[in-house]
Design a protein around this motif. Structure first.
Motif, PDB file in Angstrom:
ATOM      1  N   VAL A  17       8.556 -21.697 -22.430  1.00 38.30           N
ATOM      2  CA  VAL A  17       7.490 -21.013 -23.159  1.00 38.30           C
ATOM      3  C   VAL A  17       6.648 -22.091 -23.837  1.00 38.30           C
ATOM      4  O   VAL A  17       7.175 -22.886 -24.614  1.00 38.30           O
ATOM      5  CB  VAL A  17       8.047 -20.046 -24.221  1.00 38.30           C
ATOM      6  N   THR A  18       5.371 -22.149 -23.505  1.00 36.79           N
ATOM      7  CA  THR A  18       4.500 -23.118 -24.148  1.00 36.79           C
ATOM      8  C   THR A  18       3.668 -22.418 -25.214  1.00 36.79           C
ATOM      9  O   THR A  18       3.275 -21.263 -25.053  1.00 36.79           O
ATOM     10  CB  THR A  18       3.576 -23.809 -23.132  1.00 36.79           C
ATOM     11  N   VAL A  19       3.421 -23.137 -26.313  1.00 36.51           N
ATOM     12  CA  VAL A  19       2.691 -22.568 -27.447  1.00 36.51           C
ATOM     13  C   VAL A  19       1.621 -23.557 -27.884  1.00 36.51           C
ATOM     14  O   VAL A  19       1.926 -24.709 -28.212  1.00 36.51           O
ATOM     15  CB  VAL A  19       3.624 -22.254 -28.627  1.00 36.51           C
ATOM     16  N   ALA A  20       0.372 -23.113 -27.884  1.00 39.02           N
ATOM     17  CA  ALA A  20      -0.738 -23.920 -28.385  1.00 39.02           C
ATOM     18  C   ALA A  20      -0.927 -23.637 -29.865  1.00 39.02           C
ATOM     19  O   ALA A  20      -1.008 -22.476 -30.268  1.00 39.02           O
ATOM     20  CB  ALA A  20      -2.027 -23.606 -27.626  1.00 39.02           C
ATOM     21  N   LEU A  21      -0.968 -24.681 -30.680  1.00 34.73           N
ATOM     22  CA  LEU A  21      -1.235 -24.533 -32.112  1.00 34.73           C
ATOM     23  C   LEU A  21      -2.729 -24.706 -32.328  1.00 34.73           C
ATOM     24  O   LEU A  21      -3.255 -25.809 -32.199  1.00 34.73           O
ATOM     25  CB  LEU A  21      -0.471 -25.594 -32.903  1.00 34.73           C
ATOM     26  N   VAL A  49       2.757 -21.132 -37.192  1.00 37.27           N
ATOM     27  CA  VAL A  49       4.061 -20.620 -37.605  1.00 37.27           C
ATOM     28  C   VAL A  49       5.185 -21.516 -37.076  1.00 37.27           C
ATOM     29  O   VAL A  49       6.229 -21.672 -37.723  1.00 37.27           O
ATOM     30  CB  VAL A  49       4.250 -19.167 -37.120  1.00 37.27           C
ATOM     31  N   LEU A  50       4.974 -22.121 -35.909  1.00 41.50           N
ATOM     32  CA  LEU A  50       5.994 -23.020 -35.357  1.00 41.50           C
ATOM     33  C   LEU A  50       6.276 -24.172 -36.308  1.00 41.50           C
ATOM     34  O   LEU A  50       7.409 -24.643 -36.407  1.00 41.50           O
ATOM     35  CB  LEU A  50       5.546 -23.578 -34.003  1.00 41.50           C
ATOM     36  N   GLY A  55       9.893 -26.729 -37.749  1.00 45.23           N
ATOM     37  CA  GLY A  55       9.710 -28.103 -38.195  1.00 45.23           C
ATOM     38  C   GLY A  55       8.850 -28.939 -37.270  1.00 45.23           C
ATOM     39  O   GLY A  55       8.979 -30.169 -37.245  1.00 45.23           O
ATOM     40  N   VAL A  56       7.965 -28.308 -36.523  1.00 44.57           N
ATOM     41  CA  VAL A  56       7.055 -29.052 -35.642  1.00 44.57           C
ATOM     42  C   VAL A  56       6.019 -29.776 -36.495  1.00 44.57           C
ATOM     43  O   VAL A  56       5.374 -29.170 -37.351  1.00 44.57           O
ATOM     44  CB  VAL A  56       6.356 -28.104 -34.647  1.00 44.57           C
ATOM     45  N   GLY A  62       9.328 -30.113 -28.367  1.00 41.96           N
ATOM     46  CA  GLY A  62      10.139 -29.131 -27.668  1.00 41.96           C
ATOM     47  C   GLY A  62      11.318 -28.700 -28.525  1.00 41.96           C
ATOM     48  O   GLY A  62      11.855 -29.500 -29.306  1.00 41.96           O
ATOM     49  N   VAL A  63      11.708 -27.440 -28.399  1.00 37.09           N
ATOM     50  CA  VAL A  63      12.893 -26.885 -29.058  1.00 37.09           C
ATOM     51  C   VAL A  63      13.729 -26.223 -27.977  1.00 37.09           C
ATOM     52  O   VAL A  63      13.204 -25.434 -27.183  1.00 37.09           O
ATOM     53  CB  VAL A  63      12.503 -25.853 -30.143  1.00 37.09           C
ATOM     54  N   TRP A  64      15.022 -26.513 -27.934  1.00 39.16           N
ATOM     55  CA  TRP A  64      15.905 -25.906 -26.950  1.00 39.16           C
ATOM     56  C   TRP A  64      16.626 -24.706 -27.583  1.00 39.16           C
ATOM     57  O   TRP A  64      17.240 -24.835 -28.644  1.00 39.16           O
ATOM     58  CB  TRP A  64      16.963 -26.892 -26.474  1.00 39.16           C
TER      59      TRP A  64
END
Length: 232
Positions: A17-21, A49-50, A55-56, A62-64
């Motif tokens: 899942v990719t997320v653009a901030l 929110v990420l 803690g981004v 990446g978070v597993w």
């Protein structure tokens, strides 16, 4: 990059899942997402929110998360097998660019990443699951995640208030809050780059709005420290 690995690893049970901030919203990121033609979920996080939940502090991170919904590796630099941006920069002749652009590119070339090692870790996790040495125990995930300090919590609050003001149409009122977010959490590059991008979207250079800029802040910490080394 991730689309390539998703095609390879999805049949083995891995979902990406990719997320653009991007405070700018869907339209700001749409062009890049559509150009990639992703087959995996591709989301847009307008509120960062990420940053708060995982803690981004820089991208790409990446978070597993395993099949049980448990984090087995917290946020860390995530380049899957190659870093196309730095790869392309390595071939550039900086003498052909204006001096200020060449200065930015020269610093960018010094940034260190380890995409091959990160991909090897992902592959091992896909093959061995919980038995992979790279899938961390809960106490190690907590240790690496670090508790949020009061200053970091205040930085998040200022950044969120700035987002609200910006979306309400008062961008000038957002700037002081984003400046505070930068001061309170100086290592959060997503806060900085988001704010700089509104003032100078091409170079994220110095403006009257903020004390720093991408090139100034990178030189201050050393480009080799822009991404922390991956902990195996």
């Amino acid at each position: 990059m991730w689309q390539e690995q998703r095609r390879r690893l999805h049949p083995q049970g891995l979902e990406i899942v990719t997320v653009a901030l991007d405070v700018g919203g869907a339209e700001a990121a749409r062009t890049f997402i559509e150009a990639a033609h992703p087959e995996h979920p591709s989301l847009i996080d307008q509120a960062h929110v990420l940053d708060e939940l995982f803690g981004v502090v820089n991208v790409p991170n990446g978070v597993w998360i395993d099949e049980e919904g448990t984090i087995v590796r917290p946020a860390e630099p995530a380049f899957p097998g190659r870093n196309p941006v730095l790869d392309s920069m390595a071939k550039l002749d900086l003498s052909t660019f204006p001096s200020d652009v060449a200065d930015v590119l020269a610093e960018a070339k010094k940034i260190k990443t380890d995409p091959e090692a990160y991909l090897a870790m992902v592959l091992d996790w896909v093959e061995h699951g919980a038995d992979s040495p790279f899938a961390l125990a809960p106490d190690e995930v907590v240790r690496r995640s670090q508790p949020r300090s009061i200053d970091e919590a205040r930085a998040a609050a200022h950044f969120e208030l700035g987002q609200h003001l910006h979306r309400a149409g008062d961008h000038a009122a957002a700037i002081p809050h984003w400046r505070q977010a930068h001061r309170l959490q100086p290592d959060n590059w997503t806060y900085k780059r988001q704010a700089w991008d509104f003032e100078d979207p091409v170079r994220q250079g110095h403006t009257d709005a903020y004390d720093g800029s991408w090139i100034e802040d990178v030189k201050r910490i050393g480009a080799e420290n822009y991404y922390p080394a991956i902990q195996r």
